[in-house]
Design a protein around this motif. Structure first.
Motif, PDB file in Angstrom:
ATOM      1  N   ASP A  12       1.331  -0.998  -0.092  1.00 37.26           N
ATOM      2  CA  ASP A  12      -0.173  -0.186   0.202  1.00 37.26           C
ATOM      3  C   ASP A  12       0.848   1.278   0.339  1.00 37.26           C
ATOM      4  N   ASP A  13       0.336   2.098  -0.319  1.00 33.11           N
ATOM      5  CA  ASP A  13       1.540   3.441  -0.521  1.00 33.11           C
ATOM      6  C   ASP A  13       1.113   4.202   0.198  1.00 33.11           C
ATOM      7  N   ASP A  14       0.333   3.792   0.802  1.00 28.85           N
ATOM      8  CA  ASP A  14       0.153   4.892   2.240  1.00 28.85           C
ATOM      9  C   ASP A  14       0.806   4.012   3.430  1.00 28.85           C
ATOM     10  N   ALA A  15       1.662   4.630   3.998  1.00 27.76           N
ATOM     11  CA  ALA A  15       2.140   4.033   5.295  1.00 27.76           C
ATOM     12  C   ALA A  15       1.384   4.205   6.405  1.00 27.76           C
ATOM     13  N   LEU A  16       0.517   4.948   6.689  1.00 31.43           N
ATOM     14  CA  LEU A  16      -0.335   4.259   7.426  1.00 31.43           C
ATOM     15  C   LEU A  16      -1.176   3.571   7.469  1.00 31.43           C
ATOM     16  N   VAL A  17      -1.717   2.999   6.533  1.00 29.51           N
ATOM     17  CA  VAL A  17      -2.450   1.725   5.953  1.00 29.51           C
ATOM     18  C   VAL A  17      -1.844   0.729   6.335  1.00 29.51           C
ATOM     19  N   ARG A  18      -0.320   1.109   6.108  1.00 31.57           N
ATOM     20  CA  ARG A  18       0.391  -0.744   6.062  1.00 31.57           C
ATOM     21  C   ARG A  18       0.969  -0.337   7.076  1.00 31.57           C
ATOM     22  N   GLY A  19       0.887   0.327   7.917  1.00 31.21           N
ATOM     23  CA  GLY A  19       1.350   0.171   9.995  1.00 31.21           C
ATOM     24  C   GLY A  19       0.486  -0.577  10.264  1.00 31.21           C
ATOM     25  N   GLY A  20      -0.931   0.107  10.206  1.00 28.66           N
ATOM     26  CA  GLY A  20      -2.506  -0.700  10.443  1.00 28.66           C
ATOM     27  C   GLY A  20      -2.502  -1.821  10.335  1.00 28.66           C
ATOM     28  N   LEU A  21      -2.582  -2.448   8.891  1.00 31.21           N
ATOM     29  CA  LEU A  21      -2.927  -3.471   8.444  1.00 31.21           C
ATOM     30  C   LEU A  21      -1.856  -4.653   9.360  1.00 31.21           C
TER      31      LEU A  21
ATOM     32  N   ILE B  74      -1.052 -16.357  12.106  1.00 29.89           N
ATOM     33  CA  ILE B  74      -0.353 -14.923  10.650  1.00 29.89           C
ATOM     34  C   ILE B  74       0.852 -14.171  11.070  1.00 29.89           C
ATOM     35  N   THR B  75       1.765 -14.240  10.153  1.00 32.15           N
ATOM     36  CA  THR B  75       3.119 -13.074  10.093  1.00 32.15           C
ATOM     37  C   THR B  75       2.893 -12.056   9.197  1.00 32.15           C
ATOM     38  N   VAL B  76       2.891 -11.413   9.529  1.00 34.70           N
ATOM     39  CA  VAL B  76       2.995 -10.354   8.081  1.00 34.70           C
ATOM     40  C   VAL B  76       4.845 -10.142   8.348  1.00 34.70           C
ATOM     41  N   VAL B  77       5.087 -10.798   7.110  1.00 34.53           N
ATOM     42  CA  VAL B  77       7.065 -10.377   6.945  1.00 34.53           C
ATOM     43  C   VAL B  77       7.540  -9.123   6.309  1.00 34.53           C
ATOM     44  N   GLY B  78       6.588  -8.792   5.712  1.00 36.08           N
ATOM     45  CA  GLY B  78       7.521  -7.926   4.971  1.00 36.08           C
ATOM     46  C   GLY B  78       6.112  -6.598   4.273  1.00 36.08           C
ATOM     47  N   GLU B  79       6.506  -5.146   3.775  1.00 37.06           N
ATOM     48  CA  GLU B  79       5.524  -4.266   3.812  1.00 37.06           C
ATOM     49  C   GLU B  79       6.142  -3.388   2.229  1.00 37.06           C
ATOM     50  N   ALA B  80       5.720  -3.214   1.004  1.00 33.23           N
ATOM     51  CA  ALA B  80       6.048  -2.722   0.149  1.00 33.23           C
ATOM     52  C   ALA B  80       5.652  -1.613  -0.418  1.00 33.23           C
ATOM     53  N   ALA B  81       5.786  -0.098  -0.765  1.00 36.66           N
ATOM     54  CA  ALA B  81       5.131   1.275  -0.733  1.00 36.66           C
ATOM     55  C   ALA B  81       4.859   1.297  -2.334  1.00 36.66           C
ATOM     56  N   ASP B  82       4.923   0.658  -3.506  1.00 36.41           N
ATOM     57  CA  ASP B  82       4.514   1.002  -4.628  1.00 36.41           C
ATOM     58  C   ASP B  82       4.456  -0.869  -5.518  1.00 36.41           C
ATOM     59  N   GLY B  83       3.606  -0.919  -6.628  1.00 38.31           N
ATOM     60  CA  GLY B  83       3.919  -2.083  -7.082  1.00 38.31           C
ATOM     61  C   GLY B  83       4.562  -2.443  -7.738  1.00 38.31           C
ATOM     62  N   ASP B  84       6.000  -1.369  -8.364  1.00 39.60           N
ATOM     63  CA  ASP B  84       6.569  -1.358  -8.600  1.00 39.60           C
ATOM     64  C   ASP B  84       8.015  -2.575  -7.322  1.00 39.60           C
ATOM     65  N   GLU B  85       7.857  -2.494  -6.679  1.00 38.66           N
ATOM     66  CA  GLU B  85       8.389  -3.168  -5.130  1.00 38.66           C
ATOM     67  C   GLU B  85       7.694  -4.880  -5.236  1.00 38.66           C
ATOM     68  N   VAL B  86       6.643  -4.892  -5.818  1.00 33.52           N
ATOM     69  CA  VAL B  86       5.777  -6.221  -5.308  1.00 33.52           C
ATOM     70  C   VAL B  86       6.626  -7.517  -5.656  1.00 33.52           C
ATOM     71  N   LEU B  87       7.275  -7.799  -6.318  1.00 36.00           N
ATOM     72  CA  LEU B  87       8.765  -8.900  -7.034  1.00 36.00           C
ATOM     73  C   LEU B  87       9.238  -8.988  -6.373  1.00 36.00           C
TER      74      LEU B  87
ATOM     75  N   LEU C 111      -1.417  -8.725   0.134  1.00 36.60           N
ATOM     76  CA  LEU C 111      -2.868  -7.676   0.267  1.00 36.60           C
ATOM     77  C   LEU C 111      -2.016  -6.615   0.108  1.00 36.60           C
ATOM     78  N   MET C 112      -3.369  -5.972  -1.113  1.00 37.60           N
ATOM     79  CA  MET C 112      -2.219  -5.550  -2.339  1.00 37.60           C
ATOM     80  C   MET C 112      -2.839  -4.084  -2.947  1.00 37.60           C
ATOM     81  N   ASP C 113      -2.866  -3.065  -2.553  1.00 37.93           N
ATOM     82  CA  ASP C 113      -4.104  -2.182  -2.631  1.00 37.93           C
ATOM     83  C   ASP C 113      -4.284  -2.206  -4.021  1.00 37.93           C
ATOM     84  N   LEU C 114      -5.096  -0.704  -4.999  1.00 38.99           N
ATOM     85  CA  LEU C 114      -5.174  -0.371  -5.943  1.00 38.99           C
ATOM     86  C   LEU C 114      -4.611   0.488  -6.509  1.00 38.99           C
TER      87      LEU C 114
END
Length: 217
Positions: free
Chosen positions: A11-20, A30-43, A55-58
């Motif tokens: 998700d590009d919103d740091a607050l949303v990523r942190g909340g999730l 469930i273990t959250v193993v990482g975060e990404a701020a944009d689609g180009d970071e996913v792979l 969990l992918m933001d649109l």
């Protein structure tokens, strides 16, 4: 699945990523193993963290979630993807599912339901809210070209495989399908795998969409 369920939050919103991450991490295995701020970071993030579910933001500024999902799901052994967004237009839903997403949830979904959705999709079960499902199927059923393509595709399946497709389209779990069709759960899984291979689909959600395109449910 058994053991630790690994999740990547995009998700590009740091607050949303942190909340999730705060909401999901440690929730029933469930273990959250990482975060990404944009689609180009996913792979790269998937290669680093090896999640079972993403969990992918649109909407993201450089590469949107649909493009990122399509790129990810094209890779062998890709994790399952749930699109989690505030934008629930019919076109967004269809594009996300056809890109290979296994589910589509709104960001106002209660936290326990998001956690439950993560666990369910890791087991190969589709994730759509009832409101989204109804809208999606109403639209799909009105598309004549989709109807013809879906009918042609399903004609390649055996009668038993078509029975399984219909049950999947009705939202049945593997155990429920096994009980209804008098077969073992292992046999149901084998039929689902065969259907995916024959039709070139990625997941059960796309099976359900195809069945509704064909007017079967």
């Amino acid at each position: 699945m058994t053991g630790e369920l690994r999740v990547l939050v995009v998700d590009d919103d740091a607050l949303v990523r942190g909340g999730l991450a705060m909401m999901l991490d440690g929730a029933n295995g469930i273990t959250v193993v990482g975060e990404a701020a944009d689609g180009d970071e996913v792979l790269a993030a998937v290669d680093t963290h090896r999640p079972h579910v993403v969990l992918m933001d649109l909407r993201m500024p450089r590469v949107d979630g649909i493009t990122a999902t399509r790129r990810l799901r094209a890779r062998p052994g890709a994790p399952e993807v749930i699109v989690l967004t505030t934008f629930d237009t019919d076109e967004n839903i269809l594009r996300a599912l056809r890109a290979g997403a296994g589910g589509f949830l709104l960001k106002d979904t209660p936290p326990p339901r998001i956690a439950a959705a993560v666990r369910r999709i890791a087991e190969g079960e589709p994730i759509l809210s009832p409101r989204i499902t109804r809208r999606l199927m109403d639209r799909a059923a009105t598309q004549a070209d989709a109807y013809d393509r879906a009918r042609d595709a399903l004609a390649a399946l055996s009668p038993r495989e078509n029975d399984v497709v219909l049950a999947v389209a009705r939202g049945r779990t593997n155990a429920e399908i096994a009980a209804e069709l008098y077969m073992s759960v292992a046999t149901v899984k084998a039929h689902v795998s065969s259907v995916l291979a024959k039709l070139g689909l990625d997941n059960r959600t796309q099976i359900a969409l195809l069945a509704h395109d064909a007017g079967l449910a």
